[in-house]
Design a protein around this motif. Sequence first.
Motif, mmCIF file in Angstrom:
data_model
loop_
_atom_site.group_PDB
_atom_site.id
_atom_site.type_symbol
_atom_site.label_atom_id
_atom_site.label_comp_id
_atom_site.label_asym_id
_atom_site.label_seq_id
_atom_site.Cartn_x
_atom_site.Cartn_y
_atom_site.Cartn_z
ATOM 1 N N ASP A 92 0.783 -1.045 -0.041
ATOM 2 C CA ASP A 92 0.021 0.049 0.046
ATOM 3 C C ASP A 92 1.054 1.248 -0.122
ATOM 4 N N SER A 93 0.953 1.857 -1.145
ATOM 5 C CA SER A 93 1.672 3.090 -1.170
ATOM 6 C C SER A 93 1.152 4.448 -0.954
ATOM 7 N N GLY A 94 -0.194 4.380 -0.822
ATOM 8 C CA GLY A 94 -1.191 5.360 -0.262
ATOM 9 C C GLY A 94 -1.497 6.397 -1.445
ATOM 10 N N THR A 95 -1.013 5.942 -2.637
ATOM 11 C CA THR A 95 -1.050 6.712 -3.704
ATOM 12 C C THR A 95 -2.518 6.744 -4.754
ATOM 13 N N GLY A 96 -3.108 5.671 -4.350
ATOM 14 C CA GLY A 96 -4.567 5.317 -4.846
ATOM 15 C C GLY A 96 -4.312 4.344 -6.142
ATOM 16 N N TRP A 97 -3.170 3.725 -6.550
ATOM 17 C CA TRP A 97 -2.985 2.680 -7.411
ATOM 18 C C TRP A 97 -2.503 1.645 -6.863
ATOM 19 N N PRO A 98 -2.744 0.476 -7.603
ATOM 20 C CA PRO A 98 -1.959 -1.002 -7.054
ATOM 21 C C PRO A 98 -0.422 -0.503 -7.279
ATOM 22 N N SER A 99 0.254 -0.857 -6.012
ATOM 23 C CA SER A 99 1.824 -0.700 -6.383
ATOM 24 C C SER A 99 2.537 -1.789 -5.860
ATOM 25 N N PHE A 100 3.666 -2.255 -6.385
ATOM 26 C CA PHE A 100 4.521 -3.402 -6.414
ATOM 27 C C PHE A 100 6.060 -2.952 -6.489
ATOM 28 N N ASP A 101 6.621 -3.773 -5.477
ATOM 29 C CA ASP A 101 7.930 -3.343 -5.496
ATOM 30 C C ASP A 101 8.845 -4.210 -6.492
ATOM 31 N N ASN A 142 13.304 -1.762 2.461
ATOM 32 C CA ASN A 142 13.820 -2.887 2.670
ATOM 33 C C ASN A 142 13.813 -3.743 1.857
ATOM 34 N N THR A 143 13.048 -3.844 0.574
ATOM 35 C CA THR A 143 12.977 -4.864 -0.514
ATOM 36 C C THR A 143 13.996 -4.027 -1.599
ATOM 37 N N THR A 144 13.125 -3.520 -2.843
ATOM 38 C CA THR A 144 13.844 -3.101 -3.903
ATOM 39 C C THR A 144 14.114 -1.391 -3.976
ATOM 40 N N GLY A 145 13.180 -0.713 -3.269
ATOM 41 C CA GLY A 145 13.351 0.400 -3.434
ATOM 42 C C GLY A 145 12.573 1.235 -4.393
ATOM 43 N N LYS A 146 11.724 0.276 -5.070
ATOM 44 C CA LYS A 146 11.004 0.685 -6.406
ATOM 45 C C LYS A 146 9.555 0.843 -5.988
ATOM 46 N N ARG A 147 8.885 1.491 -6.606
ATOM 47 C CA ARG A 147 7.252 1.614 -6.579
ATOM 48 C C ARG A 147 6.706 1.520 -8.047
ATOM 49 N N HIS A 148 6.346 0.265 -8.357
ATOM 50 C CA HIS A 148 5.706 0.180 -9.612
ATOM 51 C C HIS A 148 4.336 0.519 -9.400
ATOM 52 N N CYS A 149 3.777 1.812 -10.152
ATOM 53 C CA CYS A 149 2.651 2.235 -9.714
ATOM 54 C C CYS A 149 1.841 2.239 -11.024
ATOM 55 N N ILE A 150 0.700 0.974 -10.856
ATOM 56 C CA ILE A 150 0.054 0.585 -12.165
ATOM 57 C C ILE A 150 -1.489 0.991 -11.742
ATOM 58 N N ASN A 151 -1.840 1.091 -13.105
ATOM 59 C CA ASN A 151 -3.354 1.370 -13.163
ATOM 60 C C ASN A 151 -4.089 0.052 -13.215
ATOM 61 N N GLY A 152 -5.025 0.075 -12.157
ATOM 62 C CA GLY A 152 -5.660 -1.310 -11.910
ATOM 63 C C GLY A 152 -6.436 -1.687 -13.021
ATOM 64 N N VAL A 153 -6.784 -0.845 -14.009
ATOM 65 C CA VAL A 153 -7.660 -1.405 -15.143
ATOM 66 C C VAL A 153 -6.970 -1.884 -16.223
ATOM 67 N N ALA A 154 -5.758 -1.710 -15.874
ATOM 68 C CA ALA A 154 -4.826 -2.612 -16.858
ATOM 69 C C ALA A 154 -4.272 -4.084 -16.320
ATOM 70 N N LEU A 155 -4.799 -4.379 -15.186
ATOM 71 C CA LEU A 155 -4.478 -5.656 -14.641
ATOM 72 C C LEU A 155 -6.000 -6.566 -14.653
ATOM 73 N N LYS A 156 -5.422 -7.574 -14.122
ATOM 74 C CA LYS A 156 -6.622 -8.700 -13.959
ATOM 75 C C LYS A 156 -6.133 -9.442 -12.948
#
Length: 161
Positions: A92-101, A142-156
């Motif tokens: 949970d990045s708090g940005t409002g989009w699904p986020s992955f490290d 503590n993991t990769t330091g990356k935030r992949h900020c992804i549009n939820g509609v682009a995912l299933k």
Amino acid sequence: MKKIILLCLTIVLYNCNGNAQKTAQKTEQKAYKVSKTDSEWKAQLSKMEYYVLRKAGTERPFSSPLNKNYKAGTYVCAACNTPLFKSEHKFDSGTGWPSFDREIKGHVAFGSDNKLGYSRDEEHCATCGGHLGHVFNDGPINTTGKRHCINGVALKFIPKE
């Protein structure tokens, strides 16, 4: 008179450079494993999926039900079902989009996006070229330091069995 000639020469050189760059950008198209015509994508995808995946749009923050989904499973491309992200790498990045490290290596392609006047690292599905979102360097340290900020509609989401 010399100033006028110098000004004209500068304008000509600037225009030649600009046109050369535009030509190079137009010819720079990547072939993807899954390739469809614009009308085929429109027929397959919802209006919002088409806007995000094919036109590099952005959905409104906090509008995706996947933003708060923390079930075990895999997130796949909404256009071609390529596995892109694993649920254990979601946060949970708090940005409002699904986020992955991190992404599933080899399934996400990267490019540059300069639409906002500055450069951002853009993410695409490596199989169909669909726009996913952007990656930033402000993720969990503590993991990769990356935030992949992804549009939820682009995912299933495919739940783990």
